[in-house]
Design an enzyme around this catalytic site. Structure first.
Site, PDB file in Angstrom:
ATOM      1  N   THR A  69       0.862  -1.191   0.000  1.00  0.00           N
ATOM      2  CA  THR A  69       0.000   0.000   0.000  1.00  0.00           C
ATOM      3  C   THR A  69       0.899   1.242   0.000  1.00  0.00           C
ATOM      4  O   THR A  69       1.340   1.683  -1.048  1.00  0.00           O
ATOM      5  CB  THR A  69      -0.978  -0.003   1.191  1.00  0.00           C
ATOM      6  OG1 THR A  69      -0.253  -0.236   2.399  1.00  0.00           O
ATOM      7  CG2 THR A  69      -2.035  -1.076   1.030  1.00  0.00           C
TER       8      THR A  69
ATOM      9  N   LYS B  74       4.164  -6.894   3.884  1.00  0.00           N
ATOM     10  CA  LYS B  74       3.918  -5.497   3.567  1.00  0.00           C
ATOM     11  C   LYS B  74       3.642  -4.769   4.868  1.00  0.00           C
ATOM     12  O   LYS B  74       3.105  -5.343   5.827  1.00  0.00           O
ATOM     13  CB  LYS B  74       2.774  -5.313   2.575  1.00  0.00           C
ATOM     14  CG  LYS B  74       1.387  -5.709   3.030  1.00  0.00           C
ATOM     15  CD  LYS B  74       0.635  -4.694   3.852  1.00  0.00           C
ATOM     16  CE  LYS B  74       0.619  -3.331   3.178  1.00  0.00           C
ATOM     17  NZ  LYS B  74      -0.088  -2.350   4.099  1.00  0.00           N
TER      18      LYS B  74
ATOM     19  N   THR C  65       2.303  -6.390  12.258  1.00  0.00           N
ATOM     20  CA  THR C  65       2.918  -6.887  11.045  1.00  0.00           C
ATOM     21  C   THR C  65       2.316  -6.280   9.806  1.00  0.00           C
ATOM     22  O   THR C  65       2.941  -6.308   8.771  1.00  0.00           O
ATOM     23  CB  THR C  65       2.720  -8.395  10.896  1.00  0.00           C
ATOM     24  OG1 THR C  65       1.854  -8.615   9.820  1.00  0.00           O
ATOM     25  CG2 THR C  65       2.141  -9.022  12.058  1.00  0.00           C
TER      26      THR C  65
ATOM     27  N   GLU D  84       6.698   4.816   7.055  1.00  0.00           N
ATOM     28  CA  GLU D  84       6.253   5.979   6.281  1.00  0.00           C
ATOM     29  C   GLU D  84       7.101   7.218   6.601  1.00  0.00           C
ATOM     30  O   GLU D  84       7.118   7.698   7.732  1.00  0.00           O
ATOM     31  CB  GLU D  84       4.772   6.248   6.558  1.00  0.00           C
ATOM     32  CG  GLU D  84       3.889   5.165   5.961  1.00  0.00           C
ATOM     33  CD  GLU D  84       2.447   5.239   6.400  1.00  0.00           C
ATOM     34  OE1 GLU D  84       1.609   4.627   5.713  1.00  0.00           O
ATOM     35  OE2 GLU D  84       2.142   5.888   7.408  1.00  0.00           O
TER      36      GLU D  84
ATOM     37  N   ASN E  91       0.294  10.483   5.289  1.00  0.00           N
ATOM     38  CA  ASN E  91      -0.967  10.166   5.936  1.00  0.00           C
ATOM     39  C   ASN E  91      -2.029  11.237   5.754  1.00  0.00           C
ATOM     40  O   ASN E  91      -3.216  10.946   5.804  1.00  0.00           O
ATOM     41  CB  ASN E  91      -0.717   9.859   7.410  1.00  0.00           C
ATOM     42  CG  ASN E  91      -0.097   8.485   7.590  1.00  0.00           C
ATOM     43  OD1 ASN E  91      -0.770   7.479   7.461  1.00  0.00           O
ATOM     44  ND2 ASN E  91       1.197   8.452   7.840  1.00  0.00           N
TER      45      ASN E  91
ATOM     46  N   SER F 233      -6.302  10.587  -0.888  1.00  0.00           N
ATOM     47  CA  SER F 233      -6.487  11.537  -1.991  1.00  0.00           C
ATOM     48  C   SER F 233      -5.713  11.114  -3.218  1.00  0.00           C
ATOM     49  O   SER F 233      -4.946  10.175  -3.196  1.00  0.00           O
ATOM     50  CB  SER F 233      -6.061  12.929  -1.567  1.00  0.00           C
ATOM     51  OG  SER F 233      -4.724  12.931  -1.141  1.00  0.00           O
TER      52      SER F 233
END
Length: 433
Positions: free
Chosen positions: A181, A207, A218, A305, A428, A433
């Site tokens: 993702t 992932k 996880t 991230e 985030n 969007s």
């Protein structure tokens, strides 16, 4: 299966080189297929199927969140000893979707089991009949949006038609890309070891980039082995080895509704029967499984991230592992600590703050703190030889090691995390969007 190289390299924000990853090749009993169901309104792969031609033993560990996705509910409800397929979709978590979301799993399981049963008839002299309760699901993405049942249903025939029984590095990487993702790179790991005198393989993909915090942390992780191991022993092995791997990481302190780690055993290796988890023949496999899980867990943190730093927090000499874990995660989840690290600021006072708020009983006269090789606190006092400029230079490294010594016992725990950057906020803020 023909490799769609466009899909292989167009997953969102993927900047990885193929050579960065271990050389996962063929593992008997596993087949893989991945396609685009247009879940992102792009041509990137977003739907991945793993098919176990002769079935696979299995065990899972799931999120401990009190709100869980419908696919997790489905998986928990299935009690069959052998699984024949795992289907993973991205872009949609199928969480907070209620009865309709669960029914989507049931309908897809019926379609997949029917079509795979037909494939068994086409491919095998002694075909199995596959039941809906022998299908598992992984879902990841946005919570609360209607599950895209029709889009996924439409692509099931393509997934099954493209199944090939021989794997290679590109196919494994394609699958790892297909389950991403907000990840910027695929996550793969492998090990080969012996069970007695028999060589076995352990492969894994994962992932995860955000919403990463233990119990269980996880996002998604799938382990595949050709070893012959029962469901009961797989469960014990997985539960044991989650503790210091996927339950030792945190990116942002948030636990997903969809977290799952599942191990599949195809039973293709001719190893002797494993009597119990303490069987000496299992020792090397146990260690190798831990290595694969830890490798993948670290890759999740490293790809957190917006991450610019990989942080290892070693908490040593505590009266209990629980205390060491509390201190480790208190540091790892502190926004003040994480932003200081992002700013390459040796603000050790924030570490002291995080240790104090953990709630663990301390003897300050025994507390020591080190950044890398630089001793900052010794027995509760600032090191007389402390040089901030030296530590500031250390903070420029990508890998940061923080060592805390409590000196109240002999227990320890290592936690892995990343820094908190402006990029985390951007990712985030723009997630949907």
């Amino acid at each position: 299966m023909g490799i769609n190289f466009k899909n292989l390299f167009t997953s969102q924000k993927n900047k990885s080189k193929m050579g960065d990853y271990q050389n996962l090749d063929h593992i008997d009993g596993v087949a893989i297929s991945s396609v685009s169901a247009n879940l992102y309104n792009t041509s990137r792969d977003d739907l991945v199927m793993f098919y176990f031609r002769d079935g696979a033993n299995h065990a899972s560990v799931y999120t401990q969140s009190k709100i869980v996705s419908e696919n997790i509910k489905w998986n928990i409800d299935q009690k069959n000893e052998k699984i024949f397929s795992l289907l993973v979709n991205t872009r949609n978590a199928n969480a907070f979707t209620g009865a309709k979301g669960y029914q989507s799993m049931q309908k897809l399981a019926e379609i997949i089991s029917s079509e795979l049963s037909q494939k068994q008839k086409d491919d095998d002299n002694n075909p199995d009949h596959i039941n809906p309760n022998q299908i598992l699901f992984g879902c990841t993405g946005t919570i609360g949006e209607p599950y895209p049942f029709e889009k996924i249903k439409k692509k099931i025939p393509d997934l099954i038609n493209q199944i090939k029984y021989t794997q290679n590095k590109y196919i494994w990487t394609k699958a790892a890309l297909g389950i991403m993702t907000t990840d910027t790179k695929p996550k793969l790991a492998m090990a080969e070891c012996d069970i007695g005198s028999t060589k076995v393989k352990i492969y894994g993909i994962a992932k995860g980039s955000g919403m990463i915090q233990p119990n269980m942390a996880t996002t998604l992780c799938y382990i595949f082995t050709d070893a012959k191991i029962s469901n009961e022993i797989l469960k014990k092995l997985l539960t044991k080895n989650i503790s210091n791997t996927f339950n030792a990481i945190s990116c942002d302190g948030d636990t997903s509704t969809n977290d799952m780690v599942t191990i599949f055993s195809t039973n293709k290796a001719p190893n002797k029967k494993i009597a119990n988890i303490n069987d000496k023949k299992l020792e090397e496999f146990d260690q190798s499984l831990n290595e694969v899980l830890l490798n993948l867990a670290k890759r999740v943190v490293a790809d957190g991230e917006g991450a610019s730093k990989f942080v290892t927090i070693n908490v040593n000499n505590c009266s209990s592992e629980t205390d060491a874990k509390k201190i480790g995660f208190s540091i790892a989840n502190s926004a003040l600590v994480k932003t200081a690290i992002a700013g390459e600021d040796p603000n050790w006072g924030r570490i002291i703050m995080a240790i104090g708020k953990s709630g663990v009983d301390l003897d300050l006269s025994k507390l020591s703190l080190r950044f890398g090789d630089e001793k900052i606190i010794i027995n509760g006092k600032l090191n007389e030889k402390y040089e901030e400029n030296t530590v500031k230079e250390y903070m420029k490294n990508y890998a940061i090691d923080i060592d805390v010594d409590i000196s109240t016992g002999k227990k320890k725990f290592t936690t892995y995390t990343m820094d908190l950057t402006k990029k985390y906020i951007e990712i985030n803020a723009d997630y949907r969007s």
